[in-house]
Design a protein around this motif. Structure first.
Motif, mmCIF file in Angstrom:
data_model
loop_
_atom_site.group_PDB
_atom_site.id
_atom_site.type_symbol
_atom_site.label_atom_id
_atom_site.label_comp_id
_atom_site.label_asym_id
_atom_site.label_seq_id
_atom_site.Cartn_x
_atom_site.Cartn_y
_atom_site.Cartn_z
ATOM 1 N N ASP A 114 36.119 -28.110 36.914
ATOM 2 C CA ASP A 114 35.177 -28.207 35.801
ATOM 3 C C ASP A 114 35.874 -28.499 34.488
ATOM 4 O OD1 ASP A 114 32.908 -27.731 37.346
ATOM 5 O OD2 ASP A 114 33.242 -25.578 37.295
ATOM 6 N N ALA A 159 26.519 -31.700 37.495
ATOM 7 C CA ALA A 159 27.688 -31.578 38.376
ATOM 8 C C ALA A 159 28.379 -32.914 38.624
ATOM 9 C CB ALA A 159 27.269 -30.963 39.709
ATOM 10 N N THR A 175 16.826 -19.022 41.528
ATOM 11 C CA THR A 175 18.132 -18.507 41.097
ATOM 12 C C THR A 175 18.530 -17.291 41.928
ATOM 13 O OG1 THR A 175 17.717 -19.272 38.845
ATOM 14 C CG2 THR A 175 19.415 -17.602 39.132
ATOM 15 N N SER A 184 28.725 -23.483 42.662
ATOM 16 C CA SER A 184 27.581 -22.572 42.719
ATOM 17 C C SER A 184 27.990 -21.200 43.235
ATOM 18 C CB SER A 184 26.492 -23.177 43.610
ATOM 19 O OG SER A 184 25.404 -22.285 43.736
ATOM 20 N N THR A 221 20.860 -29.469 37.761
ATOM 21 C CA THR A 221 22.197 -29.011 38.172
ATOM 22 C C THR A 221 22.968 -30.123 38.873
ATOM 23 O OG1 THR A 221 21.154 -28.094 40.164
ATOM 24 C CG2 THR A 221 21.561 -26.577 38.338
ATOM 25 N N THR A 222 22.267 -30.978 39.606
ATOM 26 C CA THR A 222 22.934 -32.097 40.287
ATOM 27 C C THR A 222 23.518 -33.075 39.274
ATOM 28 O OG1 THR A 222 21.452 -31.921 42.194
ATOM 29 C CG2 THR A 222 22.580 -34.025 41.879
ATOM 30 N N GLN A 264 30.048 -19.163 40.695
ATOM 31 C CA GLN A 264 29.287 -18.438 39.669
ATOM 32 C C GLN A 264 28.876 -17.056 40.169
ATOM 33 O OE1 GLN A 264 25.988 -20.997 38.791
ATOM 34 N NE2 GLN A 264 27.199 -22.453 37.604
ATOM 35 N N SER A 270 27.447 -26.745 30.406
ATOM 36 C CA SER A 270 26.708 -25.778 31.214
ATOM 37 C C SER A 270 25.204 -26.056 31.152
ATOM 38 C CB SER A 270 26.974 -24.357 30.725
ATOM 39 O OG SER A 270 26.381 -24.147 29.459
ATOM 40 N N TYR A 271 24.512 -25.579 32.167
ATOM 41 C CA TYR A 271 23.058 -25.713 32.211
ATOM 42 C C TYR A 271 22.433 -25.014 31.001
ATOM 43 C CZ TYR A 271 18.235 -25.065 33.803
ATOM 44 O OH TYR A 271 16.871 -25.052 33.878
ATOM 45 N N ARG A 294 19.503 -18.362 45.430
ATOM 46 C CA ARG A 294 20.789 -19.071 45.465
ATOM 47 C C ARG A 294 21.953 -18.094 45.462
ATOM 48 N NH1 ARG A 294 23.956 -20.821 41.208
ATOM 49 N NH2 ARG A 294 22.261 -20.502 39.703
#
Length: 684
Positions: A631, A572, A498, A457, A568-569, A460, A642-643, A501
């Motif tokens: 990743d 990941a 977002t 996170s 996202t969890t 990014q 990716s999300y 974060r």
């Protein structure tokens, strides 16, 4: 455009090469005529391909007919009539067509092409460039149907997998069919202008990708520029009264005339003012001038369109015997007129460059600096490249070098990246004082106390800061205003979660690097609870039972639905996190649990993999976009899904199921059931 033999009998030269050449020349007319008959562009292409197969079977023995294009057209039309008869939809018009084909069998040339057949080719071009399709689909479908290129040829030209191009073309045909786009030219003048603009845009996009490739090792892809020129000339011939069609041809002819002078011995770019104009192609320049005259003749007092203005700029360059003779005042004035008509950030950037040549680098830099906060140019490498050039001309080398380096980091073209890095290395500047942004970011992410999900996170956030501010930027010189500018550009319109974060990541980074409060200009945004509505159970069942549902997507969607865990969890998750026996996975913030449907799918998805991300992308990442090692799958070399890609795939798949026709968001999979409250449990 129908080919004609120079001999009196059948030709026995290589039939395969002849078929390929004829197809590229005639595909638009053949498919256009068939689409008019069967009202389905996908079926029309299949019928035309059947005719090609017939040609490859017969021509090696019988020889190539005198008029191969007419032969293919006649055979394809007969196939179309047979199809219509089998479907019991043959009306009086189809009977008439069948009788006409009987009078002109495929071993005899047809009469000269009639105006309706020319209209069919134009209709096909407008159909393949219809605004209902996304731009990438318009490009692929136009090259396929109008250009006659195979999916493999298109894939090689754009450095994409052939399967991706095949899928893109198939989806485009399906979209046209579902939207019931008619095979007709727009009758309304305003709609015709709008649709013509789409066709011109697609041809220009094809040319630009060949003229300055966005990725790969080489700057140029000549196959694409030549194909765009052919399509442009075809459009101008089919629409002789449209000045913008002739203007686009003029622009492409003149730009293509410089191709031999645009690269050096090693394939490196050569800037316009440094090119050897003796290597410019005089024939293409003359053809460009002639097309420009036709554009002006057909303009008939109307204001000039954007392609005519751009063609006028190209003509001004072509008329100058040397770079010093270029009339930059005229070019700057043309760009000002173009900007008034087409107020895009790229046009404004080009105007700034012209202004710097006409009035000096200070004037150009002043205009260019107003573009640094424009979202449209956020990742456009030519903005920092142009700024670096002007800063260098002003003797501000310490500022110019990081601009060239940032431009190099943004481009995905190997030749261009090497050229920009070479320009940066040529500037003799003192080494930055203290650690650079890249060094500080790497040190921050390498902390042992940071769990993998948090590192991803924060990574990014820091990647965006490095892209926007430059890797070599001394970290001590970064201010809160710099950070606020990046946030406004990158996440100004993002959701509160977002924004917060990324703000949290900056605060942690600044604290670890002792940089003060770099987030001082960033207010925390109020977060509102999610109000995503659950998907009705009957529609979910339709989704689960959909034929051909990809295993990766099916597993991800089932897991989200059964666990209620954050998206996202789940994305990941690594294979090493899974406990398949107990149907759960360990994460930094809790346990993700699932039920029977997910339990059946997961072993098939994992197969023989024992490590790496659970959900993988479709292909390996390129060198310029290589993700963090955490990743990457060490067995396949593919990256973590990716999300953004996961969200797109779900919306695209569920569009037909959604009564609103928009498709659903992934958040709606985890709402509306007791699982949301019980399945994602905190570790106690």
């Amino acid at each position: 455009m129908t080919g004609a033999s120079t001999s009196n009998g059948p030709r026995r030269s290589d039939p395969h090469r002849t078929v390929d050449a004829v197809w590229k020349q005639e595909s638009a007319t053949i498919i256009g005529a068939l689409t008019r008959m069967v009202h389905d562009v996908g079926l029309a292409e299949e019928l035309a391909q059947d005719a090609l197969v017939t040609a490859l079977e017969q021509w090696p023995g019988s020889g190539v007919p005198e008029n191969p294009g007419a032969w293919l057209t006649a055979v394809a039309k007969r196939r179309a009539v047979d199809h219509i008869r089998r479907a019991r939809r043959l009306d009086e018009k189809q009977h008439q067509i069948a009788q006409e084909q009987h009078r002109h069998p495929p071993d005899r040339p047809e009469p000269d092409r009639l105006e309706p057949e020319q209209d069919d080719a134009l209709r096909l071009m407008f159909l393949s460039c219809h605004p209902v399709l996304p731009t990438a689909a318009r490009v692929a479908l136009t090259l396929r149907l109008v250009g006659g290129l195979t999916a493999g040829e298109i894939a090689r030209a754009f450095l994409l997998p052939e399967t991706a191009i095949t899928r893109r073309i198939a989806e485009a045909k399906r979209t046209l069919a579902e939207a019931r786009v008619p095979f007709e030219l727009p009758e309304d003048g305003a709609e015709l202008t709008e649709r013509l603009s789409s066709v011109l845009e697609v041809i220009y996009l094809i040319f630009n990708e060949g003229y300055s490739a966005t990725s790969g090792d080489d700057l140029l892809r000549p196959g694409l520029t030549l194909e765009a020129l052919r399509l442009g000339r075809l459009l101008a011939a089919l629409a002789p009264e449209e000045p913008e069609a002739h203007a686009l041809v003029a622009l492409l002819e003149i730009q293509e005339s410089r191709s031999a002078a645009r690269t050096g011995p090693s394939g490196e770019p050569v800037r316009l003012h440094e090119q050897n104009r003796g290597r410019w192609d005089p024939l293409l320049i003359r053809r460009g001038f002639a097309a420009m005259l036709r554009a002006r003749d057909t303009q008939r007092g109307r204001p000039p369109g954007p392609y005519l203005l751009q063609a006028a700029i190209a003509v001004t360059h072509a008329r100058a015997a040397t770079a010093q003779d270029t009339d930059w005042q005229q070019i700057a004035a043309l760009y000002e007129t173009l900007e008034a008509q087409l107020p895009t950030a790229v046009v404004r950037l080009n105007r700034a460059v012209a202004l710097s040549m006409a009035q000096g680098p200070e004037a150009g830099l002043a205009l260019m600096d107003t573009l640094t906060t424009d979202p449209a140019l956020r990742d456009y490498h030519l903005l920092p490249a142009a700024r670096g050039d002007l800063l260098m001309k002003l003797g501000r080398y310490a500022e110019a070098r990081p601009e060239f380096e940032r431009a190099a980091a943004l481009t995905h073209n190997t030749a261009e990246r090497a050229f920009l890095l070479g320009r940066a290395a040529a500037l003799e500047t003192a080494a930055p004082q203290g650690p650079t942004l890249a060094e500080a970011a790497d040190a921050f992410l390498a902390q042992d106390t940071m769990d993998p999900a948090t590192a991803r996170s924060y990574g990014q956030t820091l990647r965006r800061l490095r892209t926007a501010l430059g890797d070599r930027r001394p970290v001590s010189g970064i201010t809160a205003d710099d950070i606020a500018g990046v946030f406004a550009l990158a996440w100004g319109g993002a959701a509160a979660t977002t924004w917060n974060r990324h703000r949290s990541a900056v605060r942690s980074f600044a604290a670890q690097a002792s940089l003060g409060d770099l987030a001082a200009g960033l207010e925390r945004r109020a977060e509102t609870p999610s109000r995503a509505r659950p998907i009705p159970s009957e529609l979910l069942e339709s989704l689960w039972s959909r034929p051909g549902l990809p295993l990766r997507e099916h597993t991800l969607w089932r897991l989200l639905h059964e666990s209620g865990a954050p998206i996202t969890t789940v994305l990941a998750l690594d294979i090493g996190d899974l406990d398949l026996t107990d149907r759960r996975a360990r994460t930094a913030s809790g346990w993700v649990n699932w039920r029977a449907a997910t339990a059946l799918l997961l072993p098939r998805l994992i197969a023989d993999r024992t490590r790496g991300p659970l959900f993988l992308t479709d292909r390996r990442p390129g060198p310029a976009r290589r993700p963090d090692s955490r990743d990457l799958c060490p067995d396949t070399g593919r990256g973590r899904l990716s999300y953004e890609r996961a969200e797109y795939l779900f919306k695209h798949t569920t569009g037909p199921l959604d009564p609103a026709g928009e498709g659903w968001t992934l958040r709606r999979l985890g709402t509306g059931s007791h699982r949301t409250q019980t399945a994602f449990r905190k570790r106690g």
